[in-house]
Design a protein around this motif. Structure first.
Motif, mmCIF file in Angstrom:
data_model
loop_
_atom_site.group_PDB
_atom_site.id
_atom_site.type_symbol
_atom_site.label_atom_id
_atom_site.label_comp_id
_atom_site.label_asym_id
_atom_site.label_seq_id
_atom_site.Cartn_x
_atom_site.Cartn_y
_atom_site.Cartn_z
ATOM 1 N N LYS A 1 0.844 -1.196 0.000
ATOM 2 C CA LYS A 1 0.000 0.000 0.000
ATOM 3 C C LYS A 1 0.877 1.242 0.000
ATOM 4 N N LEU A 2 0.676 2.099 -0.994
ATOM 5 C CA LEU A 2 1.480 3.307 -1.153
ATOM 6 C C LEU A 2 0.595 4.488 -1.500
ATOM 7 N N GLU A 3 1.099 5.675 -1.194
ATOM 8 C CA GLU A 3 0.449 6.908 -1.604
ATOM 9 C C GLU A 3 1.121 7.423 -2.874
ATOM 10 N N VAL A 4 0.380 8.159 -3.672
ATOM 11 C CA VAL A 4 0.946 8.712 -4.912
ATOM 12 C C VAL A 4 2.143 9.603 -4.601
ATOM 13 N N ASP A 5 2.073 10.341 -3.494
ATOM 14 C CA ASP A 5 3.198 11.208 -3.126
ATOM 15 C C ASP A 5 4.474 10.408 -2.907
ATOM 16 N N GLU A 6 4.353 9.183 -2.401
ATOM 17 C CA GLU A 6 5.530 8.333 -2.194
ATOM 18 C C GLU A 6 6.084 7.849 -3.530
ATOM 19 N N ILE A 7 5.180 7.552 -4.463
ATOM 20 C CA ILE A 7 5.616 7.176 -5.810
ATOM 21 C C ILE A 7 6.374 8.335 -6.455
ATOM 22 N N ILE A 8 5.847 9.539 -6.314
ATOM 23 C CA ILE A 8 6.481 10.721 -6.908
ATOM 24 C C ILE A 8 7.847 10.965 -6.279
ATOM 25 N N LEU A 9 7.954 10.785 -4.966
ATOM 26 C CA LEU A 9 9.235 10.984 -4.284
ATOM 27 C C LEU A 9 10.285 10.010 -4.815
ATOM 28 N N ALA A 10 9.906 8.734 -4.997
ATOM 29 C CA ALA A 10 10.838 7.745 -5.553
ATOM 30 C C ALA A 10 11.185 8.093 -6.999
ATOM 31 N N ALA A 11 10.206 8.600 -7.747
ATOM 32 C CA ALA A 11 10.449 9.012 -9.144
ATOM 33 C C ALA A 11 11.439 10.169 -9.200
ATOM 34 N N GLU A 12 11.326 11.101 -8.276
ATOM 35 C CA GLU A 12 12.247 12.247 -8.241
ATOM 36 C C GLU A 12 13.674 11.793 -7.921
ATOM 37 N N GLU B 1 10.152 3.368 15.389
ATOM 38 C CA GLU B 1 11.362 2.811 15.985
ATOM 39 C C GLU B 1 11.001 1.617 16.875
ATOM 40 N N GLY B 2 11.730 0.544 16.710
ATOM 41 C CA GLY B 2 11.475 -0.647 17.503
ATOM 42 C C GLY B 2 10.529 -1.623 16.838
ATOM 43 N N GLU B 3 9.774 -1.181 15.835
ATOM 44 C CA GLU B 3 8.861 -2.065 15.122
ATOM 45 C C GLU B 3 9.601 -2.775 13.991
ATOM 46 N N LYS B 4 9.035 -3.907 13.569
ATOM 47 C CA LYS B 4 9.590 -4.609 12.420
ATOM 48 C C LYS B 4 9.364 -3.787 11.168
ATOM 49 N N GLN B 5 10.439 -3.577 10.406
ATOM 50 C CA GLN B 5 10.332 -2.739 9.218
ATOM 51 C C GLN B 5 9.465 -3.396 8.152
ATOM 52 N N GLU B 6 8.589 -2.603 7.563
ATOM 53 C CA GLU B 6 7.762 -3.091 6.459
ATOM 54 C C GLU B 6 8.626 -3.198 5.216
ATOM 55 N N SER B 7 8.395 -4.224 4.401
ATOM 56 C CA SER B 7 9.163 -4.413 3.172
ATOM 57 C C SER B 7 8.276 -4.211 1.958
ATOM 58 N N LEU B 8 8.911 -3.963 0.834
ATOM 59 C CA LEU B 8 8.191 -3.729 -0.416
ATOM 60 C C LEU B 8 7.808 -5.071 -1.033
ATOM 61 N N ASN B 9 6.551 -5.222 -1.392
ATOM 62 C CA ASN B 9 6.049 -6.457 -1.992
ATOM 63 C C ASN B 9 5.866 -6.243 -3.492
ATOM 64 N N VAL B 10 6.744 -6.834 -4.280
ATOM 65 C CA VAL B 10 6.705 -6.680 -5.738
ATOM 66 C C VAL B 10 6.417 -8.033 -6.373
ATOM 67 N N LYS B 11 5.411 -8.083 -7.223
ATOM 68 C CA LYS B 11 5.026 -9.315 -7.892
ATOM 69 C C LYS B 11 5.246 -9.178 -9.397
ATOM 70 N N GLU B 12 5.711 -10.253 -10.016
ATOM 71 C CA GLU B 12 5.912 -10.233 -11.460
ATOM 72 C C GLU B 12 5.266 -11.447 -12.108
ATOM 73 N N ILE B 13 5.138 -11.381 -13.421
ATOM 74 C CA ILE B 13 4.561 -12.484 -14.191
ATOM 75 C C ILE B 13 5.647 -13.537 -14.364
ATOM 76 N N SER B 14 5.526 -14.637 -13.639
ATOM 77 C CA SER B 14 6.562 -15.656 -13.652
ATOM 78 C C SER B 14 6.002 -16.981 -13.158
ATOM 79 N N LEU B 15 6.559 -18.072 -13.690
ATOM 80 C CA LEU B 15 6.271 -19.412 -13.176
ATOM 81 C C LEU B 15 7.585 -20.072 -12.766
ATOM 82 N N GLU B 16 8.451 -19.277 -12.149
ATOM 83 C CA GLU B 16 9.783 -19.763 -11.785
ATOM 84 C C GLU B 16 9.705 -20.975 -10.864
ATOM 85 N N HIS B 17 8.749 -20.963 -9.956
ATOM 86 C CA HIS B 17 8.652 -22.038 -8.970
ATOM 87 C C HIS B 17 7.786 -23.211 -9.449
ATOM 88 N N ILE B 18 7.270 -23.112 -10.681
ATOM 89 C CA ILE B 18 6.493 -24.221 -11.260
ATOM 90 C C ILE B 18 7.189 -24.648 -12.548
#
Length: 365
Positions: free
Chosen positions: A89-100, A188-205
């Motif tokens: 889950k992301l906000e458009v502003d976060e996408i723009i910041l990464a784009a910049e 601080e002190g919480e488990k860091q959230e990671s980025l979940n990226v999915k692609e079109i693949s059957l690598e594991h099949i």
């Protein structure tokens, strides 16, 4: 004006210039333009070899090289597209910041990048120098453009780009920036959230039948279109472990790992059926589909997994359209699609591909 900084390792020689001007790809009108830019009029009767030899004696610069490169079609090849879904889950502003941040990285390489946003979609238009020293002098260093799009989807944000090494680097930088942004949201002190990226693949099949099933369902699964024919099919067979361990050229060590079949109706041929029986699976396909309408146009598509063994790095392209003329007749040749049509078919293929992957994963489970 960073894009104008030369990054080639050598300058084009007089001989290379003479050679390229003698190619039929450059018309006499284009030769005339080159001379006219220097205030020189040439005769239609002057042999091309004399014009080429004389022009190659002039001093020439980056702009001359780029103009000549454009004449021989070095920038015209359309590239396949590839896409990933950012499911976090992301906000458009976060996408723009990464784009910049990506824009800053691109410009640090003396390339150009412009960012635009509309209706939650973020676009990066990039102009960069691409080098390939295996090509002729006038095709070694060329200016290329790329459109990288990040748009909202049902599953999060979809990242789409041309499939090549340079835009892969841009994608890596962008996703790394997003990863940092997502991780920094955790207290601080919480488990860091990671980025979940999915692609079109059957690598594991790795079941050959299921991998082939992906393409069979894809060419039949474009909503609003009906399969007309398959014109090219490329099949692959991973090398068995026993053969990998063989030393020397013994008969038992011979292994054919890929084959291609061309011509109409290749999926119905006995040849491809025999390859299936030997463990081959489709890794690349070209097909045609008709609109599911009366008097339909015919569209041509291509899709593949570049990493054939792991069945990943999926890319695709809507290649063109053959217009219906009437009375059961079509135009002779396929013509290029508009940008809007290319985007429409990209979304259609992406949607079908993700649905098929989910279906196959459920079937395997």
């Amino acid at each position: 004006m960073g894009l104008l900084i030369m990054r080639s390792l050598h300058s084009v020689t007089d001989k290379a210039l003479d050679d390229v001007l003698n190619q039929s790809e450059i018309t006499l009108n284009e030769l005339r333009e080159l001379f006219l830019a220097r205030g020189i009029l040439i005769s239609k009767e002057t042999p091309r070899k004399d014009l080429a030899r004389n022009f190659s004696k002039f001093s020439h610069d980056y702009y001359d090289h780029q103009k000549i490169a454009s004449y021989i079609g070095s920038n015209n090849r359309r590239e396949k597209l590839t896409a990933k879904v950012i499911a976090t889950k992301l906000e458009v502003d976060e996408i723009i910041l990464a784009a910049e941040k990506l824009k800053a990285d691109i410009e640090s390489r003396n390339d150009l990048c412009q960012i635009s946003t509309i209706d939650g979609k973020v676009r990066l238009n990039v102009s960069y120098l691409s080098t390939n020293y295996g090509k002729s002098d006038f095709k070694q260093v060329i200016t290329k453009t790329a459109l990288i799009e990040v748009e909202p989807s049902e599953k999060g944000f979809l990242l789409r780009r041309p499939e090549n090494e340079q835009t892969q680097e841009y994608e890596d930088v962008f996703l790394a920036s997003l990863e940092h942004i997502v991780a920094s949201r955790s207290a601080e002190g919480e488990k860091q959230e990671s980025l979940n990226v999915k692609e079109i693949s059957l690598e594991h099949i790795n079941t050959p039948k299921l991998r082939t099933k992906f393409f069979v369902k894809l060419i039949n699964g474009l909503k609003g279109y009906v399969l007309d024919d398959v014109t090219d099919a490329y099949v692959y067979h991973p090398k068995p472990e026993k053969i990998k361990e063989q030393d020397g050229n013994t008969e038992t060590g011979i292994h054919i790992d890929r084959a291609s079949l061309k011509g109409e109706g290749v999926l119905k041929s006995e040849e491809i059926s025999s390859l299936y029986e030997r463990g081959f699976y489709i890794c690349k396909i070209k097909w045609r589909a008709k609109e599911d309408l009366v008097d339909p146009d015919i569209y041509e598509f291509e899709a593949q997994f570049s990493d054939q063994g792991n069945f990943k790095d999926f890319s695709y392209l809507a290649k063109g359209v053959k217009k219906y003329k009437g009375n059961g007749q079509y135009n002779k040749n396929f013509v290029s699609l508009s940008k809007n049509e290319e985007t429409f078919f990209a979304k259609l293929i992406e949607s079908a591909a993700y649905s098929i992957i989910m279906e196959i994963e459920k079937e395997k489970a």
